[in-house]
Design a protein around this motif. Sequence first.
Motif, PDB file in Angstrom:
ATOM      1  N   THR A 125     -92.485 -38.692 -34.536  1.00 12.23           N
ATOM      2  CA  THR A 125     -91.681 -38.792 -33.314  1.00 12.23           C
ATOM      3  C   THR A 125     -92.290 -37.962 -32.193  1.00 12.23           C
ATOM      4  O   THR A 125     -92.415 -38.422 -31.045  1.00 12.23           O
ATOM      5  CB  THR A 125     -90.237 -38.330 -33.586  1.00 12.23           C
ATOM      6  N   ARG A 134     -95.701 -39.504 -31.098  1.00 11.09           N
ATOM      7  CA  ARG A 134     -95.481 -40.753 -30.347  1.00 11.09           C
ATOM      8  C   ARG A 134     -95.158 -40.453 -28.881  1.00 11.09           C
ATOM      9  O   ARG A 134     -95.792 -40.997 -27.962  1.00 11.09           O
ATOM     10  CB  ARG A 134     -94.340 -41.535 -31.003  1.00 11.09           C
ATOM     11  N   LYS A 135     -94.201 -39.571 -28.642  1.00 12.17           N
ATOM     12  CA  LYS A 135     -93.819 -39.241 -27.270  1.00 12.17           C
ATOM     13  C   LYS A 135     -94.981 -38.582 -26.524  1.00 12.17           C
ATOM     14  O   LYS A 135     -95.280 -38.937 -25.377  1.00 12.17           O
ATOM     15  CB  LYS A 135     -92.601 -38.313 -27.277  1.00 12.17           C
ATOM     16  N   TRP A 152     -97.055 -40.346 -23.285  1.00 15.25           N
ATOM     17  CA  TRP A 152     -97.119 -39.678 -21.984  1.00 15.25           C
ATOM     18  C   TRP A 152     -98.568 -39.429 -21.566  1.00 15.25           C
ATOM     19  O   TRP A 152     -98.918 -39.592 -20.394  1.00 15.25           O
ATOM     20  CB  TRP A 152     -96.346 -38.361 -22.007  1.00 15.25           C
ATOM     21  N   GLU A 161     -92.642 -34.423 -23.376  1.00 18.32           N
ATOM     22  CA  GLU A 161     -92.184 -34.936 -24.675  1.00 18.32           C
ATOM     23  C   GLU A 161     -90.835 -34.356 -25.071  1.00 18.32           C
ATOM     24  O   GLU A 161     -90.053 -35.003 -25.777  1.00 18.32           O
ATOM     25  CB  GLU A 161     -93.209 -34.655 -25.768  1.00 18.32           C
ATOM     26  N   THR A 183     -87.788 -36.329 -23.338  1.00 19.74           N
ATOM     27  CA  THR A 183     -87.898 -37.780 -23.353  1.00 19.74           C
ATOM     28  C   THR A 183     -87.009 -38.378 -24.434  1.00 19.74           C
ATOM     29  O   THR A 183     -87.155 -38.059 -25.615  1.00 19.74           O
ATOM     30  CB  THR A 183     -89.362 -38.206 -23.601  1.00 19.74           C
ATOM     31  N   GLU A 230     -85.385 -41.584 -26.711  1.00 25.67           N
ATOM     32  CA  GLU A 230     -85.978 -42.724 -27.414  1.00 25.67           C
ATOM     33  C   GLU A 230     -86.016 -43.942 -26.497  1.00 25.67           C
ATOM     34  O   GLU A 230     -86.983 -44.710 -26.498  1.00 25.67           O
ATOM     35  CB  GLU A 230     -85.171 -43.039 -28.677  1.00 25.67           C
ATOM     36  N   VAL A 260     -89.007 -43.477 -24.021  1.00 26.49           N
ATOM     37  CA  VAL A 260     -90.336 -43.641 -24.616  1.00 26.49           C
ATOM     38  C   VAL A 260     -90.588 -45.109 -24.972  1.00 26.49           C
ATOM     39  O   VAL A 260     -91.715 -45.600 -24.836  1.00 26.49           O
ATOM     40  CB  VAL A 260     -90.512 -42.713 -25.840  1.00 26.49           C
ATOM     41  N   LYS A 312     -92.394 -47.862 -32.443  1.00 25.48           N
ATOM     42  CA  LYS A 312     -91.000 -47.441 -32.604  1.00 25.48           C
ATOM     43  C   LYS A 312     -90.506 -47.571 -34.040  1.00 25.48           C
ATOM     44  O   LYS A 312     -89.494 -46.966 -34.417  1.00 25.48           O
ATOM     45  CB  LYS A 312     -90.095 -48.237 -31.659  1.00 25.48           C
TER      46      LYS A 312
END
Length: 215
Positions: free
Chosen positions: A71, A74-75, A79, A102, A105, A107, A110, A132
């Motif tokens: 998680t 990913r964020k 970015w 991050e 942010t 869900e 993102v 996701k």
Amino acid sequence: MTPMKEDYLKIIFELGGTKKKVSNKQIALSLDIAAGSVTEMVGKLVQEGLAKHTPYAGISLTKKGVRYAETLVRKHRIWEDFLVDKLDYELPDVHTEAEVLEHVTSERLVNALEAYLGNPTHCPHGGAIPDKDGHYQEDSHTSLADTADGSQVTIERFIDNHDLLMYLHEIALKIGQEVTVIKHAPFEGPVTIEVQATGEQIPVSFKAAHNVFVK
């Protein structure tokens, strides 16, 4: 969770701690901190069920730790892609900005960013971006430092560290370059590589060579 713990989760993820044991030395080199500090934080991650530690073997992430790291990564990487692709940031400058973004942010945001960017699979420094549903192509975890002399390899990714990215920018080492490993200097000396397209030889420092991954 503190930002420092999150940094540890991300670096263990980047070093391959979802599939294998990562040594305290690797973590210390990548975060540029003392080995004693790593030992203390690893203990905290183990207590919280985010990591498993085997003495003399290393540390890996638990299923809970992997989900948390995915998680965060990913964020962070989405970015970074936005900052480089849409705002023309230089690669060494994106890490600090992405670190701030991050943490604020959602869900929903993102997911919207991901769609806006065309569902990127990799960030600007070569790291895979989990989608996701948690799917992503596994990164290479073979470092330049661990590549034998004479090997012909492709530079695949860099650890997400501002000082490292500044250094690699200065020596003009880039994602996608095909290089030949010429020699490893003794006593933690540089790894000399030759860029196949130009014939230029580049000495890469001992620490940097542990944070550059090839395939």
